[in-house]
Design an enzyme around this catalytic site. Structure first.
Site, PDB file in Angstrom:
ATOM      1  N   SER A 110       0.853  -1.187   0.000  1.00 55.55           N
ATOM      2  CA  SER A 110       0.000   0.000   0.000  1.00 55.55           C
ATOM      3  C   SER A 110       0.891   1.241   0.000  1.00 55.55           C
ATOM      4  O   SER A 110       1.644   1.455  -0.947  1.00 55.55           O
ATOM      5  CB  SER A 110      -0.955  -0.039   1.193  1.00 55.55           C
ATOM      6  OG  SER A 110      -1.920   0.975   1.093  1.00 55.55           O
ATOM      7  N   ASP A 157      -9.225  -4.613  -5.905  1.00 57.45           N
ATOM      8  CA  ASP A 157      -8.742  -3.675  -4.892  1.00 57.45           C
ATOM      9  C   ASP A 157      -9.540  -2.384  -5.008  1.00 57.45           C
ATOM     10  O   ASP A 157      -9.289  -1.546  -5.873  1.00 57.45           O
ATOM     11  CB  ASP A 157      -7.243  -3.406  -5.093  1.00 57.45           C
ATOM     12  CG  ASP A 157      -6.640  -2.611  -3.936  1.00 57.45           C
ATOM     13  OD1 ASP A 157      -7.391  -1.932  -3.221  1.00 57.45           O
ATOM     14  OD2 ASP A 157      -5.409  -2.679  -3.756  1.00 57.45           O
ATOM     15  N   HIS A 200      -7.648  -5.102  -1.251  1.00 57.53           N
ATOM     16  CA  HIS A 200      -6.375  -4.467  -0.911  1.00 57.53           C
ATOM     17  C   HIS A 200      -5.508  -5.341  -0.013  1.00 57.53           C
ATOM     18  O   HIS A 200      -4.288  -5.328  -0.110  1.00 57.53           O
ATOM     19  CB  HIS A 200      -6.659  -3.130  -0.233  1.00 57.53           C
ATOM     20  CG  HIS A 200      -5.486  -2.216  -0.146  1.00 57.53           C
ATOM     21  ND1 HIS A 200      -4.756  -1.817  -1.248  1.00 57.53           N
ATOM     22  CD2 HIS A 200      -4.904  -1.605   0.929  1.00 57.53           C
ATOM     23  CE1 HIS A 200      -3.785  -1.005  -0.869  1.00 57.53           C
ATOM     24  NE2 HIS A 200      -3.848  -0.862   0.439  1.00 57.53           N
TER      25      HIS A 200
END
Length: 743
Positions: free
Chosen positions: A614, A688, A720
Site C-alpha cells: 500500500s 482492490d 487491498h
C-alpha cells in the site's frame, strides 16, 4: 487512507483475555519446523489472539475467551472490584433457541461475539445472513427481529436498551423491543442517497473503516444521522471473472479533484420521525468529520472541514431551536487531522479537545463558548492512540475521573516507539506515568475510570492482559503470555536510531539470523511503509510478521525497518515535511538510512532489497525510481499516481490537481517508471477497491514502453489486503522465492 501495513499496534483491538484451561486442540505445542502454511494457519494466528470484551454501564465487563474450545466458550461477567467472574449465558440453550428461530443458522458449537450488547449486559444483537437476531442473556433465548430479502446492517441499541436502530436499503429503521414493532424513520434512501450509512470514502478516510452513520441521543429519544448524496460521484468498475458472463461491480469513488459526496446532518425524534436539518452554512465545508451529542440531548456537536483541509470547525447546534454556533476553528498550513478526543465535562460548562495547534497533538480545556481555559498537556511530545484499527483516526483519552479530577491518556512522551499510559489533572498538574514496562499498552477504562485493562506486549513478549486500579496498581493478571506455543529459536528485533542526512534520528529495527557473524557480508531487506504518522518501528508484538520474517532469517537475510521522520508520529511539524516536498522528503530520509546500513561491515551493499504494501508499495517504487541503491524490490498494491487515489487522502497532501498539477506530475511514479533501477515484483488484487488496479497497470504499461523487464503477481478478485488464507500463503511464498532468486 492507504492501509495494509505492519505497524505492531495492530494487535491492539482493545479486546482482552481471561484465564482458562486450554483444551487439547488449542493447547498444542509449537511446530518443530516453521512453515508459511503454519504461520498463517489458525494455530499460528492463535498465538496472540485476544478475546472480545465490553465495559457495561455498571462498570463490570463482559468477556468472551476464544482460547477455549468452542464447546467451553460462553460470555462471562467480570466484577473488577472483587475479581469475581461468572457465566451469564447457557450457550447450549442459546444455540438451541437460535436454531429454533432460524433453521439456516450456521453457528456450530458456540455463538460468536455479537454486534453489540446493551448497556446493562442483558441483551445482545447478532447479524446472521443479513438478518437481525436479539438474544436475551438471562433466559438464553433468541428472537428473530427481521426476516427480509434485503440486508440489514449497522444495528445499534438505544442507550436505554429499549430500541434497536438499523439500516436497510440505505434507510434508517427502528425496532421497539417491548412491542416487537418495526417502524421506518427515513424513506428516501436509494443507491445514491444514503441515510445513516457511509459512502466508501467516508468509511475509509473519515470514520476509519467503521460504518458509523447515525448517533443516538443520550436520552434515547432522538437520532442524529448523516445523509450522503452520491449523485455525481464518479463510478469505478471491477470485473468478476467467475461467472460465464462476467459480473460488473460498480463503486462510487471520488478521485483527486472530482466531485465528492454531498453530506448533511439530520435530527429526527423517534416518536415523530420528521427530519430537521442542521444549518452549517456559516462556514463553507466539504467534509463532515464527526457528530456527537452533548450530554443534555438538546444539542449536538458537528465537526466540519473545508476541501483544502486546512481549516476545521466545531459547531454546537440546538436541535429544538435550530440555532447553530461556531465554537472553535483549527488551522494548519497543510491539513487538519481528525480526532475523536472531544469530551464534555459533567459541570456543563467545559469540554476537552485535542489539537495540534502548537505542532504536537495535545489536550486542551475550553469553556462551552469556545474560550480556551488552559492547555492540559504540553511539551515536545504528542498524545497518541494506543490501539484500534485505523492509525489515521486518533483518540488518546481513555478515561476521565470527574470525581477526582484525573484525565487518563496514552502518549509518546517517553518514546516514539512505545505507547504508555499517563494521568494528569485538568489544570495540567500532576502528570504521572502509570505503565511501568517498556512496550505498548492497549488501555481500556471502565466508565467511572476506576479500573482499566492493560493489554501489554513488547517486541519480545506476547500480549498479556492485566486488570489495574486507576492508580496503576496491578489487581490481577487475567492472561499471561503463551511463549510455549512459539516455535523454538525465534529471533527478536533490536531497536536503534540511524541518522538522516541532516542528522535527524530515525527509529529503526533490525532482525539478524541466529548464527549472525559480523565478519560476514549479508544481503539486507528493508521493509517500509511511510506516510504521515504511520510508524512501523514499534515496541510491540506482531505475530504474523515476526514469524514470516523468521523464514527469511533462516535463508540468511538481515531484515530492517526504518521510519522516516514524517512517519514517526512524533509531531505534526514532521508530518508537514511531506507536502512541503512530496515524495522526495520521505525518499531522501529512507535513502540516507539505506546508505547508513550499507556502510556497516556486515552488510553486502550490492544485495539490498526493499518491499512494502500500500503506502509502503508506493515508497518502494519511489526508492527504486529515485535512487540506484536497490538490487530488488517488491511493491504490493501501490498508488502510482495521486490522481488515481481518493480525493480525501490525496488532496490532504497534494491539494487539487487543477491548482497543483505540477506536484502531481512531479510525484507521479508513472512518469518516472523509466527510471526504475533493480529487479521489481509488483503485486495487486483485481478487486482492490482502495488502491485501484489502474495504479499498477499504468505503471507497468510504462515499464513495457521503456522495455524494462519486471515480474507481476495478480490475485483475482482479491481486495487491498489479499487477505484470504490461500492467497496470503501463496503471496509470502512468492516473495520468499523472489528474494532467494534476486538477492
Amino acid at each position: 487512507m492507504l492501509k495494509h501495513f505492519r505497524p505492531a499496534v495492530l494487535f491492539l483491538a482493545l479486546t482482552f483475555l481471561v484465564p482458562v484451561t486450554l483444551s487439547p486442540t488449542l493447547a498444542q505445542t509449537a511446530p518443530r519446523g516453521l512453515t508459511t502454511e503454519w504461520i498463517f494457519s489458525e494455530a499460528g494466528e492463535r498465538l496472540a489472539e485476544v478475546p472480545q470484551f465490553t465495559w457495561l454501564a455498571d462498570n463490570s465487563a463482559i468477556l468472551y475467551d476464544v482460547r477455549q474450545s468452542e464447546t467451553q466458550r460462553t460470555y462471562e461477567r467480570l466484577d473488577p472490584a472483587t475479581g469475581e467472574r461468572r457465566p451469564i449465558l447457557d450457550m447450549h440453550k442459546a444455540l438451541a433457541s437460535l436454531i429454533a428461530v432460524d433453521t439456516a443458522a450456521e453457528v456450530q458449537q458456540a455463538l460468536p461475539w455479537p454486534e453489540a450488547f446493551d448497556a446493562t449486559g442483558h441483551q445482545a444483537i447478532f447479524l446472521f445472513h443479513g438478518d437481525i437476531f436479539l438474544l436475551d442473556l438471562p433466559s438464553s433465548s433468541f428472537f428473530r427481529v427481521t426476516n427480509t430479502p434485503a440486508e440489514e446492517k449497522d444495528v445499534e441499541f438505544s442507550p436505554d436498551g429499549h430500541f434497536l436502530a438499523f439500516v436497510r436499503s440505505n434507510d434508517l429503521y427502528l425496532f421497539d423491543i417491548a412491542t416487537k414493532k418495526e417502524s421506518r424513520l427515513t424513506s428516501d434512501g436509494s443507491d445514491q442517497l444514503l441515510n445513516g450509512t457511509l459512502s466508501w470514502v467516508y468509511w475509509e478516510e473519515i470514520f476509519g473503516r467503521r460504518d458509523t452513520g447515525y448517533w443516538w441521543s443520550p436520552d434515547s429519544r432522538s437520532i442524529a444521522y448523516l445523509q450522503t448524496d452520491e449523485t455525481g460521484v464518479t463510478e469505478s468498475t471491477f470485473v468478476d471473472f467467475q461467472p460465464v458472463r462476467e459480473r460488473i461491480i460498480h463503486q462510487r469513488y471520488p478521485k483527486a479533484g472530482e466531485q465528492n459526496p454531498r453530506v448533511r446532518v439530520g435530527i429526527l425524534n423517534i416518536a415523530s420521525p420528521e427530519t430537521h436539518w442542521i444549518n452549517l452554512s456559516e462556514k463553507p465545508f466539504e467534509w463532515i468529520l464527526r457528530v456527537k451529542w452533548l450530554p443534555d440531548s438538546q444539542r449536538v456537536s458537528v465537526q466540519t472541514m473545508t476541501r483544502p483541509q486546512t481549516e476545521g470547525y466545531l459547531f454546537f447546534a440546538n436541535v429544538k431551536t435550530s440555532e447553530t454556533k461556531l465554537i472553535l476553528t483549527e488551522n494548519d498550513a497543510y491539513w487538519v487531522n481528525v480526532t475523536d478526543d472531544l469530551f464534555f465535562l459533567p459541570d456543563g460548562e467545559h469540554f476537552l479537545w485535542a489539537s495540534e495547534r502548537d505542532g504536537f497533538m495535545h489536550l486542551y480545556r475550553f469553556n462551552m463558548d469556545g474560550t480556551l481555559i488552559n492547555k492540559i498537556t504540553s511539551d515536545d511530545w504528542a498524545v497518541a492512540s494506543s490501539g484500534g484499527v485505523a492509525f489515521w483516526v486518533r483518540q488518546a483519552v481513555v478515561g476521565i475521573d470527574h470525581q477526582n479530577d484525573w484525565l487518563y491518556f496514552t502518549a509518546l512522551k517517553d518514546s516514539s516507539i512505545q505507547r504508555n499510559l499517563y494521568r494528569i489533572k485538568l489544570d495540567g498538574s500532576g502528570l504521572t506515568r502509570l505503565s511501568p514496562e517498556s512496550g505498548t499498552h492497549g488501555i481500556s477504562m471502565s466508565p467511572n475510570a476506576k479500573f482499566y485493562f492493560d493489554n501489554f506486549s513488547n517486541a519480545r513478549t506476547l500480549p498479556a492482559l492485566r486488570l489495574h486500579s486507576a492508580d496503576g496498581k496491578l489487581l490481577q493478571t487475567l492472561a499471561a503470555p503463551r511463549p510455549e506455543l512459539l516455535p523454538a529459536g525465534i529471533q527478536y528485533p533490536e531497536f536503534l536510531t540511524i541518522p538522516a542526512a541532516d542528522g535527524f534520528a530515525m527509529p529503526a529495527e533490525i532482525l539478524k539470523p541466529a548464527n549472525f557473524d559480523p565478519a560476514r557480508k549479508y544481503p539486507v531487506i528493508l521493509y517500509v511503509y511511510g506516510g504521515p504518522s504511520a510508524p512501523s518501528v514499534l515496541d510491540a508484538w506482531t505475530t504474523g510478521d515476526l514469524l514470516a520474517d523468521q523464514l527469511l532469517l533462516q535463508d540468511g537475510f538481515i531484515l530492517i525497518t526504518i521510519d522516516n521522520r514524517a512517519s514517526t508520529a512524533i509531531s505534526k511539524k514532521l508530518e508537514n515535511t511531506i507536502p512541503a516536498n512530496p515524495a522526495a522528503s520521505e525518499t531522501d530520509d529512507l535513502v540516507a538510512g539505506i546508505r547508513w546500513f550499507k556502510s556497516q561491515r556486515w552488510v553486502d551493499p550490492s544485495r539490498f532489497g526493499v518491499w512494502g504494501w500500500s503506502g509502503g508499495g508506493t515508497m518502494t517504487l519511489n526508492i527504486m525510481t529515485r535512487s540506484k541503491e536497490i538490487k530488488a524490490g517488491i511493491s504490493v498494491a501501490p498508488v502510482t499516481d495521486w490522481r488515481y487515489y481518493d480525493s480525501k487522502w490525496a488532496e490532504s497532501l497534494m491539494k487539487l490537481p487543477s491548482t497543483n498539477g505540477e506536484a502531481y506530475d512531479r510525484t507521479s511514479l508513472v512518469k518516472h517508471a523509466g527510471d526504475l533501477s533493480g529487479h521489481l515484483l509488483i503485486v495487486y488484487g483485481t478487486y482492490d477497491d482502495n488502491v485501484h488496479p489502474q495504479n499498477e497497470q499504468a505503471f507497468t504499461n510504462e515499464l513495457v514502453a521503456h522495455d524494462i523487464l519486471f515480474e507481476t503477481m495478480v490475485y483475482p478478485m482479491r481486495k487491498h489486503g489479499i487477505a484470504d488464507r490461500p492467497a496470503t500463503i501463496h503471496l509470502y511464498r512468492t516473495m520468499r522465492v523472489f528474494w532467494q532468486k534476486n538477492l
